[in-house]
Each structure stands twice: as structure tokens, then as C-alpha cells.
Design a protein around this motif. Structure first.
Motif, mmCIF file in Angstrom:
data_model
loop_
_atom_site.group_PDB
_atom_site.id
_atom_site.type_symbol
_atom_site.label_atom_id
_atom_site.label_comp_id
_atom_site.label_asym_id
_atom_site.label_seq_id
_atom_site.Cartn_x
_atom_site.Cartn_y
_atom_site.Cartn_z
ATOM 1 N N ASP B 79 0.832 -1.208 0.000
ATOM 2 C CA ASP B 79 0.000 0.000 0.000
ATOM 3 C C ASP B 79 0.866 1.258 0.000
ATOM 4 O O ASP B 79 0.560 2.249 -0.659
ATOM 5 N N LYS B 80 1.952 1.210 0.758
ATOM 6 C CA LYS B 80 2.823 2.390 0.856
ATOM 7 C C LYS B 80 3.502 2.675 -0.478
ATOM 8 O O LYS B 80 3.620 3.828 -0.894
ATOM 9 N N ARG B 82 2.303 1.912 -3.403
ATOM 10 C CA ARG B 82 1.273 2.481 -4.285
ATOM 11 C C ARG B 82 1.040 3.960 -3.962
ATOM 12 O O ARG B 82 0.968 4.796 -4.856
ATOM 13 N N ALA B 83 0.936 4.261 -2.652
ATOM 14 C CA ALA B 83 0.654 5.638 -2.252
ATOM 15 C C ALA B 83 1.789 6.577 -2.668
ATOM 16 O O ALA B 83 1.543 7.690 -3.134
#
Lengths: 421, 233
Positions: B79-80, B82-83
Motif C-alpha cells: 500500500d505504501k 502504491r501511495a
């Protein structure tokens, strides 16, 4: 967290119709809870501050709560009286510093009449040992003078010099009026927020005087033939009094004095300590209070469930929103926080609104309640309870928010980047 | 030669209990490259993008994104990445309806400190600057809600959102399917120009093979995804 909170608020505003209804549901439930609590506390404080500085109240033997209610709060009636010799015995006791006899039983247009001595106005204290004071006029001097409470004066439009006729007993006027012995208002007391405001005070002798010719309980046909001059010449020492307020030389003897009076062999007496009798009264009322608090807590729970319902029902239509947020970098924690903060915001705003509404309502209705029904809700302004309630409701909403937050989180993880609806 | 932005080897993927959707022996996207990925509906395009973006976990093979082996990372770590490093443009632009134009463009910076740091100054100012470069320079329009914009304007907001904070990879999932030919070509040109300016690799996904000529390289997913061939057989 700030950016997630602002996102949560913007999302709620986007659904403002549902959000406002949910906030209203929470606000009403909090207002109900705080209203019940404030009314309870207000009534307790109002009752508690009605009498101070009086160590004992003595009356004919009945129940302590009954004696307290009729002697101090003018509620209910005495079942029997104390004879004058017994009163003198009490007053003459070495451990007794002062006594104030009171005689109840008559009324005037719904307000109770109390016969007493001038000592009442110096010995009776209320709230934090505050003394009664005369707002206009003076204390009774003549036999047919009356000193009226502030509420009586306000409600009936009476002032110093106004003539008034007392009624025998507590019923309506007419045949039972003591109209042959009219009184004159000699003074009006300053407002106290206690039953004193609703009382008409006359001398003990005046009570005896108006009952000349009423020895059987009704007016004797010959009563009118007894002139005022004749009445004034009589020995007007009362034969009985309803109760006696007692101050002691030393507070340390209170239990011994109480026991001595309770066991007085010549007459059945009951001596009560006002604070103790109040505690007994609260024990009686606490069952109903607890039931009311429990009901209002359930209503708060219903308000909180409405938060849960409104968020859960919005989840389906918000799957795309969650998907967008996930794709633009929102992590599961962000989605979870967003939902929890939405619930918390609904709970917080609802609780603050509820506290504001009930405080405003009490500020507006308090004086009306006091004037119309004599219910003095003391100390019902904003307080720590309001803060604790707001905190507890907000915390509960945050916890409840975890349910839709978890559902949204699971769905957003399952939906991936591009939800097709 | 520098490490590719995305490199996939022997990737196999199937949803729980379902038939295999992807079987990719090899796939790569170079840094700064503009790659066109074509494929019909059901060919596994969205699944592939989900795997690259780290939303879906790969069961076997390797998915290397900017040097990070996604198959070995936790969900939070994916997720990180992607962010911080990916910008995504959807088919329907998928803007957040209750946010203003600027707030939509600045949205990724709410979730990524790296993107905020990359912006350097005020995020809203950077969003406004990006939007102006994409042709949305009316200050009154920037304060409006995105639902009040035309489709073409929404498209530019979606592009600005994907580009803010200078992500190394921009993924565009059928972003032109609702546009006419002129608007489509203008948008692709604009997106390519901005990706080139920031040095981002652009992975453009569409079922329309006619667009392939506007990119550095084109791949047909049906040809490289052996799972599709097996299913057909």
C-alpha cells in the motif's frame, strides 16, 4: 489524522440529509439523558438547600419523610399536632438553644399559611446558611399582619397594605373563609428559591385568633358576634403547634436529644435530623430515578445505533468512493479511520447539540417551572456531567464506528482498484 | 541499463476457487517508458493492474515494482509503495464527488508523506499549478465540486490527481473509453507530455488497438497471457 478528519467531515456533509437526521437522533437522546439527570440533581440541590442551620425538626409521631415534607416543603399534611406544654418542654430543655414553633393547616388561594413567631425570620436559614430578608414592608407586628413570600406577592399581585382573607384548611374558599378576620400584608420577603416564597406567614396568635368560633372544625353561627376587640383581649396562646424547628446548644448532643424526644413518655413525638430525612427521601425516590436514568441510557444507545445504521446503509453506495481512496493511496488504516471518525463526528456533534439544547431549555423553562409549579431546579447549568456525557457518547460512537469501518475495510480490500457497480 | 519500473516474471494468478486469470511468463515497463497495453474485456487487464499496484497479492512468480519485490511484501508495505510511487487514472475518472476540483487533484498527498514532500510547498498550490498546465486555470472553477464539471474537465482533474507529487509510474485504465476521437487524442497527448515532463513511466490500458501508435511500445495482453489461450483451448 487531520486530513482524514476533514475528508470524513466533507463526506458527511455530502450526505447531509442523513447526517443531520442522525445528529438529531443523538442530540435528542443526549438531551433526554441530561434533562433527567439535571432535573434529578436540580431537585436534590433545591430540596437540600431549603433548610440549613436547623438541627432537629420535631412533630407528632408519624414518618420522618412525612414530617420533613409538611414542615419544610409544605407538601402533605400533619396527621397530629404537638400540645403547647410539650412544645414548652422542648423549648426549656438545657441542650436546646432555640425553637421555632410552626402551625400549619390554613391556606389562601392555594398558598399555605404558616403561623410562627418572629424568631422564624432570624432562625430559619436556607442554602448556605442564608437568612431571610424583607424585600418591602416589615415583619408582622399587629395580630392580623401577614408576611408573604416573593412568589405569593408576584403571582397574586399583592403588596404591602393589601388585604387578604385566609381559608380554613387547604380547600377552595367560600364557606370555609375566615372572612370575619381579614389580614393585611405587612411585608414581602425577598425571593429565596425555597417553599418560603410560596408561604404566607402570620403569628401563632393570629392562627388561634382566626379559629375562635371554629372549635368544631366549622364556623360556629355565633363566631361573627365575637368582635375583633374581644378576640384581641383573649389569651391567644395556641393549644397545639404542628412542628418545632430546633437549634441545639452543641451539635454533638444531636443524637442524645433526638433519642430523648423520640422516647418522650407523655406524648408521641418524632424528632428528625433534616439531612438524614432527606437521605431517606432520596432512597425512596432513587428507585424511580434509576429507572429513568436507565431508560434515558437506552435512548442514548438507540441514538448510537442510528449512527451505526446510517453509516452501514451508506456503505454499498460508497464502495466506489472507498475504491478511489484506496487507488489514490489510502491504506486500510485510512479507510478504517475515515469510518470511525465519521461515526465519532456524528456522535460528538449530536452530543454537543443535545447538551446545548437541554441547557437552553432549562435556562428558559427553569424560571417558568419555579413560578408555576414551585419546582426550583438549582445548579442545572452546564457542568462536568455535560462534558463527561459528550466524551462518553463520542467515545461510544468511535467504538461503534469500528463495525462499519471493518466492513468497509474488508470490502475495499476485496474490491481492489476498480469496482464495477 | 537502469532497472525497469515494473518487471514481472512467471506470474500466475487466480481468485479463490476460480479459473486462472493470468499466466504471464514475462512483462516489463521501463522507467519513463510510455507503454500501451491492449486487451479485450475479460483478458485480465484490471487484475494485472491490481497486481502491479499491490492491491492484489500474487500467488506465484515475481512482480518487481521500482526495485521492490511485491510478492514478498506485506499488504501495508505494498500500500505504501502504491501511495508513494503510483498514480492511477480510471475509466470513469472516479473523482470524489464531495471534494472540490483542487481537493480531488491533491487527494494522494493526504495519504502519502512522500508525495507531500515531493511537492515541497503548498499542496493546493501545486494542484492548481498542475491543473493550469492541463488547461484548468479558472480559479472559480477550481473551487467547484467535480460533479459540476464536463467530462473533459473531469478527465484533466483525474490526470492531475495521478501526476501530483511526481509518481514514478502512472497507470491509466481505459481513461478514454467515454470520449470522442478528438478529445481522446488530445487527452493522450497531454498525459504523455506531462508523464514525459516528470519522467514517469506511463502504462496505458485500453481495448482500442488504434491508440497503439501514440505510445513508445504496445503489448497485446491476449498474446502474453497464457491463461487466456488455455481457457480458449
Amino acid at each position: 489524522m487531520n486530513s482524514i478528519l476533514s475528508l470524513a467531515l466533507a463526506s458527511l456533509w455530502n450526505r447531509k440529509g442523513t447526517a443531520i437526521l442522525t445528529v438529531l437522533a443523538v442530540a435528542l437522546s443526549v438531551a433526554l439523558f441530561l434533562g433527567v439527570d439535571k432535573a434529578r440533581e436540580g431537585a436534590r440541590e433545591g430540596f437540600g438547600s431549603t433548610i440549613s442551620g436547623t438541627e432537629l425538626i420535631v412533630g407528632a409521631r408519624s414518618g420522618p419523610i412525612n414530617l420533613l415534607l409538611y414542615s419544610v416543603f409544605r407538601l402533605g399534611d400533619a396527621t397530629a399536632e404537638i400540645s403547647w406544654p410539650t412544645y414548652e418542654m422542648i423549648a426549656d430543655r438545657e441542650d436546646v438553644a432555640w425553637t421555632v414553633p410552626i402551625s400549619l393547616g390554613d391556606s389562601h388561594r392555594g398558598y399555605r399559611v404558616m403561623g410562627t413567631t418572629q424568631d422564624y425570620f432570624t432562625r430559619y436559614k436556607y442554602a448556605d446558611r442564608q437568612e431571610l430578608s424583607v424585600a418591602s414592608g416589615e415583619l408582622f407586628d399587629d395580630l392580623f399582619d401577614a408576611v408573604i413570600g416573593a412568589e405569593v406577592a408576584g403571582a397574586l399581585g399583592y403588596e404591602v397594605g393589601t388585604s387578604m382573607v385566609l381559608t380554613h384548611g387547604l380547600g377552595a374558599g367560600g364557606l370555609m373563609d375566615h372572612d370575619n378576620r381579614p389580614f393585611r400584608v405587612s411585608g414581602v420577603l425577598a425571593r429565596t428559591g425555597t417553599p418560603v416564597d410560596r408561604t404566607i406567614h402570620v403569628s401563632l396568635e393570629a392562627i388561634t385568633a382566626i379559629h375562635v368560633g371554629w372549635e368544631t372544625g366549622t364556623r360556629n353561627p355565633l363566631a361573627d358576634s365575637i368582635s375583633e376587640e374581644m378576640v384581641r383581649s383573649f389569651d391567644l396562646t395556641p393549644r397545639t403547634v404542628t412542628a418545632v424547628l430546633v437549634g441545639l446548644e452543641r451539635r454533638g448532643t444531636i443524637l442524645r436529644t433526638k433519642r430523648a424526644l423520640d422516647t418522650y413518655p407523655r406524648e408521641a413525638l418524632l424528632a428528625i435530623i433534616p439531612g438524614q430525612a432527606l437521605s431517606q427521601l432520596w432512597e425512596v425516590t432513587s428507585v424511580a430515578e434509576r429507572a429513568l436514568i436507565a431508560v434515558s441510557l437506552f435512548v442514548i444507545a438507540v441514538g448510537l445505533v442510528s449512527i451505526l445504521t446510517s453509516i452501514l446503509t451508506s456503505l454499498n453506495e460508497r464502495r466506489r468512493e472507498m475504491s478511489i481512496l484506496r487507488a489514490t493511496g489510502a491504506r486500510p488504516g485510512h479507510i478504517f479511520s475515515l469510518m470511525v471518525l465519521e461515526a465519532g463526528a456524528l456522535g460528538f456533534v449530536g452530543a454537543v447539540l443535545g447538551a446545548f439544547v437541554i441547557n437552553l431549555a432549562l435556562a428558559v423553562a427553569g424560571p417558568i417551572l419555579a413560578a408555576r409549579y414551585g419546582v426550583s431546579l438549582v445548579g442545572t447549568g452546564p457542568g462536568l456531567t455535560d462534558l463527561y456525557t459528550i466524551g462518553a457518547v463520542t467515545l461510544s460512537a468511535l467504538i461503534i464506528g469500528a463495525v462499519p469501518a471493518w466492513t468497509a475495510l474488508r470490502r475495499s480490500l476485496a474490491d481492489g482498484l476498480s469496482i464495477k457497480l | 541499463m537502469s532497472e525497469p519500473a515494473v518487471e514481472i516474471r512467471d506470474l500466475r494468478f487466480a481468485y479463490d476457487g476460480g479459473p486462472p486469470l493470468l499466466d504471464l511468463p514475462a512483462f516489463s515497463l521501463g522507467r519513463g517508458e510510455r507503454l500501451f497495453l491492449r486487451g479485450p474485456s475479460g483478458s485480465g487487464k484490471s487484475t494485472l493492474l491490481g497486481l502491479i499496484a499491490g492491491v492484489l497479492p500474487a500467488r506465484s512468480g515475481t512482480v518487481n515494482v521500482l526495485g521492490h519485490e511485491m510478492t514478498k511484501l506485506s499488504g501495508a508495505a505494498r500500500d505504501k509503495i502504491r501511495a508513494d510511487h503510483l498514480g492511477v487514472i480510471f475509466q470513469m475518472f472516479n473523482l470524489v464527488p464531495y471534494l472540490s476540483v483542487t481537493a480531488n487533484a491533491a487527494l494522494p498527498c493526504r495519504f502519502s508523506s512522500a508525495r507531500r514532500k515531493a511537492v515541497g510547498g503548498d499542496v493546493s498550490e501545486e494542484a492548481a499549478r498542475l491543473l493550469a498546465r492541463l488547461g484548468l486555470d479558472d480559479s472559480a472553477l477550481l473551487k467547484r465540486r467535480v460533479v459540476d464539471l464536463s467530462v473533459g474537465q473531469q478527465q484533466r482533474v483525474a490526470a492531475a490527481r495521478a501526476l501530483i507529487g511526481g509518481p514514478e509510474i502512472v497507470i491509466a485504465d481505459e481513461p478514454t473509453s467515454a470520449l470522442d476521437a478528438d478529445a481522446r487524442d488530445r487527452f493522450i497527448a497531454l498525459l504523455s507530455e506531462e508523464a514525459e515532463r516528470t519522467g514517469a513511466a506511463l502504462l496505458f490500458v485500453s481495448h482500442d488497438a488504434a491508440l497503439a501508435s501514440q505510445f513508445d511500445r504496445a503489448i497485446d495482453l491476449v498474446e502474453i497471457n497464457h491463461a487466456v489461450g488455455r481457457e480458449a483451448a
